[in-house]
Design a protein around this motif. Structure first.
Motif, PDB file in Angstrom:
ATOM      1  N   ARG A   5      59.937  39.828  18.843  1.00  0.00           N
ATOM      2  CA  ARG A   5      58.505  39.837  18.506  1.00  0.00           C
ATOM      3  C   ARG A   5      57.761  39.108  19.607  1.00  0.00           C
ATOM      4  O   ARG A   5      58.271  38.145  20.177  1.00  0.00           O
ATOM      5  N   PHE A   6      56.533  39.550  19.873  1.00  0.00           N
ATOM      6  CA  PHE A   6      55.825  38.935  21.001  1.00  0.00           C
ATOM      7  C   PHE A   6      54.323  39.109  20.858  1.00  0.00           C
ATOM      8  O   PHE A   6      53.836  39.988  20.147  1.00  0.00           O
ATOM      9  N   VAL A   7      53.582  38.231  21.553  1.00  0.00           N
ATOM     10  CA  VAL A   7      52.142  38.424  21.736  1.00  0.00           C
ATOM     11  C   VAL A   7      51.925  38.747  23.210  1.00  0.00           C
ATOM     12  O   VAL A   7      52.707  38.326  24.068  1.00  0.00           O
ATOM     13  N   LEU A   8      50.883  39.516  23.483  1.00  0.00           N
ATOM     14  CA  LEU A   8      50.514  39.820  24.862  1.00  0.00           C
ATOM     15  C   LEU A   8      49.431  38.835  25.276  1.00  0.00           C
ATOM     16  O   LEU A   8      48.382  38.754  24.629  1.00  0.00           O
ATOM     17  N   GLU A   9      49.675  38.075  26.318  1.00  0.00           N
ATOM     18  CA  GLU A   9      48.670  37.117  26.755  1.00  0.00           C
ATOM     19  C   GLU A   9      47.731  37.787  27.747  1.00  0.00           C
ATOM     20  O   GLU A   9      48.153  38.420  28.710  1.00  0.00           O
ATOM     21  N   ARG A  10      46.424  37.634  27.499  1.00  0.00           N
ATOM     22  CA  ARG A  10      45.393  38.165  28.395  1.00  0.00           C
ATOM     23  C   ARG A  10      44.903  37.000  29.246  1.00  0.00           C
ATOM     24  O   ARG A  10      44.582  35.930  28.722  1.00  0.00           O
ATOM     25  N   LEU A  11      44.848  37.215  30.555  1.00  0.00           N
ATOM     26  CA  LEU A  11      44.385  36.164  31.471  1.00  0.00           C
ATOM     27  C   LEU A  11      42.931  35.786  31.156  1.00  0.00           C
ATOM     28  O   LEU A  11      42.099  36.657  30.929  1.00  0.00           O
ATOM     29  N   THR A  12      42.655  34.491  31.106  1.00  0.00           N
ATOM     30  CA  THR A  12      41.275  34.033  30.878  1.00  0.00           C
ATOM     31  C   THR A  12      40.782  33.334  32.143  1.00  0.00           C
ATOM     32  O   THR A  12      41.488  33.286  33.152  1.00  0.00           O
ATOM     33  N   SER A  13      39.595  32.736  32.052  1.00  0.00           N
ATOM     34  CA  SER A  13      39.047  32.022  33.201  1.00  0.00           C
ATOM     35  C   SER A  13      39.893  30.805  33.569  1.00  0.00           C
ATOM     36  O   SER A  13      39.708  30.217  34.620  1.00  0.00           O
ATOM     37  N   MET A  14      40.830  30.434  32.698  1.00  0.00           N
ATOM     38  CA  MET A  14      41.792  29.376  33.035  1.00  0.00           C
ATOM     39  C   MET A  14      42.636  29.775  34.240  1.00  0.00           C
ATOM     40  O   MET A  14      43.099  28.920  34.985  1.00  0.00           O
ATOM     41  N   GLN A  15      42.932  31.070  34.355  1.00  0.00           N
ATOM     42  CA  GLN A  15      43.791  31.597  35.431  1.00  0.00           C
ATOM     43  C   GLN A  15      45.163  30.954  35.421  1.00  0.00           C
ATOM     44  O   GLN A  15      45.708  30.622  36.479  1.00  0.00           O
ATOM     45  N   ARG A  16      45.718  30.757  34.233  1.00  0.00           N
ATOM     46  CA  ARG A  16      47.062  30.176  34.199  1.00  0.00           C
ATOM     47  C   ARG A  16      48.104  31.287  34.103  1.00  0.00           C
ATOM     48  O   ARG A  16      48.877  31.489  35.013  1.00  0.00           O
ATOM     49  N   HIS A  17      48.109  31.994  32.953  1.00  0.00           N
ATOM     50  CA  HIS A  17      49.035  33.107  32.799  1.00  0.00           C
ATOM     51  C   HIS A  17      48.271  34.233  32.122  1.00  0.00           C
ATOM     52  O   HIS A  17      47.321  33.985  31.402  1.00  0.00           O
ATOM     53  N   GLY A  18      48.746  35.461  32.292  1.00  0.00           N
ATOM     54  CA  GLY A  18      48.184  36.532  31.484  1.00  0.00           C
ATOM     55  C   GLY A  18      48.016  37.842  32.216  1.00  0.00           C
ATOM     56  O   GLY A  18      48.018  37.915  33.445  1.00  0.00           O
ATOM     57  N   LEU A  19      47.856  38.885  31.407  1.00  0.00           N
ATOM     58  CA  LEU A  19      47.671  40.247  31.904  1.00  0.00           C
ATOM     59  C   LEU A  19      46.197  40.497  32.204  1.00  0.00           C
ATOM     60  O   LEU A  19      45.326  39.954  31.531  1.00  0.00           O
ATOM     61  N   GLY A  20      45.925  41.334  33.190  1.00  0.00           N
ATOM     62  CA  GLY A  20      44.569  41.808  33.425  1.00  0.00           C
ATOM     63  C   GLY A  20      44.209  42.863  32.388  1.00  0.00           C
ATOM     64  O   GLY A  20      45.053  43.253  31.564  1.00  0.00           O
ATOM     65  N   ALA A  21      42.951  43.341  32.423  1.00  0.00           N
ATOM     66  CA  ALA A  21      42.483  44.293  31.408  1.00  0.00           C
ATOM     67  C   ALA A  21      43.309  45.579  31.424  1.00  0.00           C
ATOM     68  O   ALA A  21      43.745  46.065  30.375  1.00  0.00           O
ATOM     69  N   ALA A  22      43.537  46.142  32.621  1.00  0.00           N
ATOM     70  CA  ALA A  22      44.279  47.402  32.719  1.00  0.00           C
ATOM     71  C   ALA A  22      45.736  47.193  32.300  1.00  0.00           C
ATOM     72  O   ALA A  22      46.336  48.038  31.626  1.00  0.00           O
ATOM     73  N   GLU A  23      46.274  46.043  32.684  1.00  0.00           N
ATOM     74  CA  GLU A  23      47.669  45.753  32.300  1.00  0.00           C
ATOM     75  C   GLU A  23      47.794  45.598  30.783  1.00  0.00           C
ATOM     76  O   GLU A  23      48.801  46.001  30.186  1.00  0.00           O
ATOM     77  N   LEU A  24      46.765  45.002  30.168  1.00  0.00           N
ATOM     78  CA  LEU A  24      46.804  44.851  28.711  1.00  0.00           C
ATOM     79  C   LEU A  24      46.835  46.232  28.050  1.00  0.00           C
ATOM     80  O   LEU A  24      47.591  46.454  27.104  1.00  0.00           O
ATOM     81  N   ARG A  25      46.009  47.154  28.596  1.00  0.00           N
ATOM     82  CA  ARG A  25      46.001  48.521  28.031  1.00  0.00           C
ATOM     83  C   ARG A  25      47.369  49.161  28.180  1.00  0.00           C
ATOM     84  O   ARG A  25      47.895  49.769  27.264  1.00  0.00           O
TER      85      ARG A  25
END
Ligand code: PLP
Length: 363
Positions: A132-152
């Motif tokens: 089981r997992f959550v998808l992390e979306r990158l925020t203005s923190m710029q630490r970890h996460g997917l970009g918008a297209a990657e999230l899609r």
């Protein structure tokens, strides 16, 4: 003999319950040094909250840990889901879902991983198809996460699988966070994930209410650490013990480096040192330019190059005589201050997240 954290148990528990009530869907965060209280204690308290839910509401069914290393200490004391905040990587020490031990497999089933790169999504599912997992979306923190297209793209492959929602880690800066989440929700909606759970950090109860009314089909779950465990500072007190007091005259030698006392006064040896996270720079001080100038004018000890300590004597932060030792610290009190006695307790102003106390006492 120790650095002690005294918790006003009744007041602290009342604050925990009030916070659970104010934050529906609360996910307590238990990571690092357990916010000074210890990971095990936070896990037990989360279990207690689950068993004592707010009236008409539900208690926490998930807890968040920072790293995979922290899972065992928390998993044995709390029954629910275990969200790991550090994103999964192929080299992460995640519990082995194919373990030949039943308890190892059971632990793996309780974990919710955080996925922040497309390649990790494929790799995690290859390693454990039921993860089981959550998808992390990158925020203005710029630490970890997917970009918008990657999230899609991730949502395409992940949907209807073991997806537990989207994770957003927001900066502390006030005022712009709701607007940022609104912008990121555009990506969440575009990825077809509006009806999932969005796990967020650092939003106030009113900000969450705003988001919930803007996105009634989304379930927002706030991850809260500091405001939960340390939100009522008055319920928590850190104290040290006075271990020794010595009279010194100006010019007397003391300490590891044989430094000379810049003034007459008292050396006070107190419990607490670098091993506890007692730092040379006090976290809270009134060290404004003006107070420093006033001190120079008075011939105060900071004018002699001494650093302010987090130990309070007569309501004021005493000066370190020299940098803290491993388990004790030396303070220098000027003649104008009545020294405490051996055995007295001094209040210490610490950063809880950077302090390891010897004893937690629930009073
Ligand atoms: C630490 C952390 C939190 C909790 O932060 P607090 O300021 O202690 O409430 C939430 N989300 C993530 C990803 C974190 O690392």
């Amino acid at each position: 003999m120790s650095l002690t954290l005294t918790v006003d148990g009744e007041r602290w528990r009342a604050h925990l319950r009030a916070t659970a009530e104010a934050y529906p869907g609360l996910v307590p965060v238990a990571k690092g040094n357990g916010y000074g209280l210890g990971l095990g204690r936070l896990a037990r308290k989360t279990q207690w909250l689950a068993e004592h839910p707010p009236e008409g509401g539900a208690g926490p069914d998930a807890i968040a840990v920072g790293t995979y290393h922290e899972l065992p200490e928390v998993a044995s004391r709390f029954d629910g889901d275990l969200l790991v905040l550090t994103p999964w990587r192929p080299f992460s020490p995640a519990p082995d879902a194919t373990s030949d031990r039943a308890d190892g497999r059971a632990l793996a089933r309780r974990v919710i991983h955080t996925v922040s790169r497309l390649e990790d999504l494929a790799a995690l599912r290859a390693a454990d198809p039921d993860a089981r997992f959550v998808l992390e979306r990158l925020t203005s923190m710029q630490r970890h996460g997917l970009g918008a297209a990657e999230l899609r793209e991730a949502a395409e492959t992940a949907r209807a699988r073991r997806l537990a929602g989207v994770a957003l880690h927001l900066p502390l800066a006030d005022g712009t966070r709701v607007a940022e989440v609104q912008r990121l929700m555009v990506d969440v909606v575009a990825a077809g994930l509006e009806e999932t759970t969005v796990w967020v950090s650092h939003l106030g109860a009113d900000e969450l209410a705003t988001l919930r009314s803007a996105h009634p089909r989304t379930s927002f779950r706030p991850r809260v650490g500091t405001a939960l465990w340390l939100g009522d500072r008055g319920a928590l007190r850190v104290t040290a013990t006075v271990l020794d007091v010595h009279r010194v005259e100006r010019g007397d030698r003391f300490g590891y480096r044989g430094r000379r006392a810049p003034r007459a006064g008292h050396l006070v040896i107190v419990s607490g040192g670098t091993a506890h996270g007692i730092g040379l720079t006090a976290p809270t001080g009134e060290l404004s330019l003006r107070s420093r100038a006033a001190s120079v004018a008075r011939g105060g000890l900071d004018a002699a190059g001494l650093a302010r300590s987090p130990y309070l004597v007569a309501g004021r932060q005493a000066m370190f005589a020299e940098p803290p030792h491993m388990q004790a610290s030396m303070l220098l009190l000027p003649d104008s201050v009545e020294p405490p006695a051996v055995g007295d307790e001094l209040e210490v102003r610490v950063r809880f997240t950077a302090t390891d106390v010897d004893v937690v006492r629930i009073a």
